[in-house]
Enzyme design. Structure first.
Site, short mmCIF file in Angstrom:
data_model
loop_
_atom_site.label_atom_id
_atom_site.label_comp_id
_atom_site.label_asym_id
_atom_site.label_seq_id
_atom_site.Cartn_x
_atom_site.Cartn_y
_atom_site.Cartn_z
N HIS A 1 0.82 -1.21 0.00
CA HIS A 1 0.00 0.00 0.00
C HIS A 1 0.86 1.27 0.00
O HIS A 1 0.62 2.17 0.80
CB HIS A 1 -0.92 0.01 1.23
CG HIS A 1 -1.84 -1.15 1.33
ND1 HIS A 1 -2.37 -1.58 2.54
CD2 HIS A 1 -2.34 -1.98 0.38
CE1 HIS A 1 -3.16 -2.63 2.32
NE2 HIS A 1 -3.14 -2.89 1.02
N PRO A 2 1.85 1.41 -0.88
CA PRO A 2 2.65 2.64 -0.87
C PRO A 2 1.84 3.82 -1.38
O PRO A 2 1.13 3.73 -2.39
CB PRO A 2 3.80 2.30 -1.83
CG PRO A 2 3.22 1.28 -2.77
CD PRO A 2 2.27 0.47 -1.94
#
Length: 539
Positions: free
Chosen positions: A474-475
Site C-alpha cells: 500500500h505505498p
C-alpha cells in the site's frame, strides 16, 4: 506527432477511471499509455491466481527495496502491476474504504472537497455491492463488490468468534458506519472473476472511438514548453515516440512510477536532478518524498482441523477445485486468501482503530524460492492470523538512481523507524496471540509455528517482526496533495504546483495513508480527479 486532448500515463486503479470518465461524453480524445501488456490472462482473472502473478515479470514490476534497517536489513519484494488494470489486476481484492477520520484529516489540512462526506457519494457511485444499497453502500456502479459471508472457510467463523471472545465486536460491514471489530471481507469480484479497474472502467472505454490504449508503452519523459506540460515521450517496440496533449497530461502511474517520471523529466529535488545531469524544470523536494506504507506480519499455527492446505496442496485437490472453478466459477479459487479480518486499537489511548487483522485458512511456511505458494501450501493443516499497521508514522522515499528510464528507482521505506510504530506493532502481535488463546481458536490449535513458543520477551517479539514483516503493498503519498507549494506536490485539484497542463491522479497524492487497503481509495481518487478535470474543461 500524435495529438490528443488528454494523455493518461498508466492504466492502473486510478488511470482506468480517468480514461473512462474523460472519454464518456465523446467530446475529448484520450490516449492511455501502459508500460505493461494485456490483462487477459487466466491467473489474472482468477481471484486466487494472484499467487501466480506475485513474481511474474510478464505482469509485475517486481521492485526491490534498499536493505531496510527497520526490517533487519532485509530487501523487501514490492510487487506492482505492469499490465492493464495495474495493481488492481494482481492484488488481493479486499475492498476497504478507510475511516471517516482519514479523509476528514485530508480536508482539515487544507484540501477542500476531500472530506468523508464529500467522498462518500463517489464511493457509492463506484460500487455495485452484492449486499445491497443503503446509507453507506452503493448499487449499480461499475465495480461489483462480492459479499462473502456465506462463502468463507468454516475456520473463518472460528476466528470471528475468537475475536469476539477477545473483546472485539462482530462487524457486518467494514465500509459501513463503523470500521472497528472483526468480520468477513468484501472483495471486488464478479461471477468468480476479478473485478479490476480495467474490467470495470477501461475495457468499456476501449470500445469508444475517442479512446486509444497503447500497451507496452513506457513513458520516459514529460515534454514541457516552459513550465507547461504539452506531451509525453515514450518507448514502444524499440522506438522512441511522442504524443502531444492539447489540454492536459495526467500522471496515473502510481506511487513509484509517478515520482520516477517526474524526476526523469526535471521535476523534483534540485540537488538530485543536477547531480544526475537532468535539467531542472521545476524544483520540488517533495517529489518522491513522504513515502508511507503499511507493514504486516503473519502468525502461523498448526491446527487440528482441516484447512485449505489439505485441498489446495495435493494434485487431486488442485484438480477438484480447478474443475469447480471452471464449471461454476466458485470455490476457493474464486476467493481472496484474506477471507476474514478486522480492525482494532492497540491501547485504550487510541481514539480509533490503528491495526488491521487478516485471517487466512491456509499457511505457506515452507519456503519456495521465487514463488508465493498460495496454490501449493504446507502439507499440514495450517492457518495464519496476520496484521498490519493502519497509520504508521515512519516515512521513506523513492528517488531515481540514474537518468535512464529503464533503471528502477531507489525505494527506501524506512519501516519501523519511529518508536511509535515499534510500540504499536509490539502491542498488536501480543493481541494476535490473545485471539489465538481464546477458546474458539485454542481448542483447535496444536502449536504456534511462527514465530513459535520460544519467542516470548518484548525484545524477541520486536526482533521477530523486524525480521519477518514487510510491505502489505500500500505505498502512497510520494506526490502528496496540499495547499502549500512548499510542502506538497499537487494542490487540492491535483494540479502540480508550479506547472500547468499537468495533474497527478493516483495514490501518490494521498496526504497521508488511509486505515486499510488502498485500492478502493485509489479508484475513488480517479473518479474525483476526472470530475475536476471535466469541470475545468467543459464550458
Amino acid at each position: 506527432m500524435q495529438s490528443y486532448d488528454f494523455i493518461v500515463v498508466g492504466s492502473g486503479s486510478a488511470g482506468c477511471v480517468v480514461a473512462e470518465r474523460l472519454s464518456a461524453n465523446g467530446r475529448f480524445s484520450v490516449l492511455v499509455l501502459e508500460a505493461g501488456g494485456t490483462d487477459r490472462r487466466f491467473f489474472v482473472q482468477m481471484p486466487l491466481g494472484y499467487g501466480k502473478t506475485f513474481f511474474d515479470p510478464a505482469v509485475n514490476w517486481n521492485y526491490k527495496t534498499e536493505p531496510d534497517p527497520g526490517l533487519s536489513n532485509n530487501v523487501d519484494h514490492w510487487p506492482r502491476g505492469k499490465l492493464l488494470g495495474g495493481s488492481s489486476s494482481i492484488n488481493a481484492m479486499v475492498w476497504i474504504r478507510g475511516q471517516r477520520e482519514d479523509y476528514d484529516a485530508w480536508a482539515a489540512a487544507g484540501n477542500p472537497g476531500w472530506g468523508f462526506d464529500d467522498l462518500l457519494p463517489i464511493f457509492k457511485a463506484i460500487e455495485d455491492n452484492e449486499a445491497g444499497a443503503d446509507e453507506w453502500r452503493g448499487r449499480g456502479g461499475p465495480v461489483h463488490i462480492t459479499d462473502n459471508r456465506t462463502r468463507v472457510h468454516p475456520l473463518t467463523h472460528r476466528f470471528l468468534k475468537a475475536g469476539e471472545q477477545a473483546g472485539l465486536t462482530l462487524n457486518q460491514d467494514f465500509n459501513g458506519k463503523n470500521q472497528e471489530g472483526v468480520g468477513v471481507y468484501q472483495i471486488n469480484t464478479r461471477n468468480g472473476r476479478r473485478m479490476s479497474a480495467a474490467r470495470a472502467f477501461l475495457r468499456p472505454a476501449m470500445k469508444r472511438a475517442n479512446v486509444r490504449v497503447e500497451t507496452n508503452a513506457l513513458a520516459t519523459k514529460i515534454l514541457f514548453e516552459g513550465t507547461r506540460a504539452v506531451g509525453i515521450e515514450y518507448l514502444r517496440g524499440g522506438q522512441t515516440l511522442t504524443a502531444r496533449a492539447g489540454r492536459e497530461v495526467i500522471l496515473s502511474a502510481g506511487s513509484i512510477n509517478t515520482p520516477q517520471l517526474l524526476q526523469l523529466s526535471g521535476v523534483g529535488p534540485a540537488a538530485l536532478l543536477k547531480n544526475l545531469g537532468i535539467p531542472v524544470v521545476h524544483a520540488n523536494d517533495h517529489v518522491g518524498d513522504n513515502l508511507q506504507d503499511h507493514q504486516g506480519i503473519n502468525y502461523t499455527f498448526r491446527g487440528r482441523l482441516p484447512t485449505l492446505n489439505q485441498i489446495l496442496r495435493p494434485w487431486w485437490g488442485k484438480m477438484l477445485v480447478g474443475m469447480q472453478y471452471i464449471l461454476t466459477r466458485g470455490g476457493p479459487l474464486a476467493m481472496s486468501m484474506n477471507q476474514g479480518g478486522g480492525f482494532f486499537r492497540t491501547d485504550s489511548g487510541q481514539t480509533r482503530p490503528n491495526m488491521q487483522l487478516y485471517f487466512q485458512a491456509f499457511s505457506t511456511v515452507l519456503p519456495r524460492v521465487g514463488e508465493r505458494p498460495i496454490l501449493t501450501p504446507d502439507p499440514w493443516p495450517g492457518f495464519s492470523i496476520g496484521l498490519s499497521n493502519c497509520r504508521p508514522s515512519s516515512r521513506g522515499s523513492i528517488m531515481i538512481r540514474t537518468k535512464n528510464p529503464l533503471d528502477y528507482p531507489r525505494i527506501a521505506p524506512n519501516a519501523y523507524s519511529t518508536n511509535t510504530d515499534v510500540t504499536e506493532m509490539l502491542d498488536a502481535v501480543k493481541f494476535v496471540r490473545k485471539i489465538a488463546s481464546m477458546p474458539a481458536m485454542a481448542e483447535i490449535i496444536e502449536e504456534e509455528v511462527l514465530p513459535g513458543p520460544k519467542c516470548t520477551t518484548d525484545e524477541e517479539l520486536v526482533a521477530d517482526f523486524r525480521k519477518r514483516s514487510g510491505t502489505v503493498y500500500h505505498p502512497v503519498s510520494t506526490c502528496r496533495m496540499g495547499p502549500d507549494a512548499s510542502q506538497s506536490v499537487v494542490d487540492p485539484r491535483l494540479k502540480v504546483h508550479g506547472l500547468s497542463g499537468l495533474r497527478i491522479i493516483d495514490a501518490s497524492i494521498f496526504p497521508d495513508n488511509i486505515s486499510g487497503n488502498t485500492n478502493a481509495a485509489s479508484i475513488m481518487t480517479g473518479a474525483k480527479g476526472a470530475a475536476m478535470i471535466l469541470e475545468d474543461h467543459v464550458g
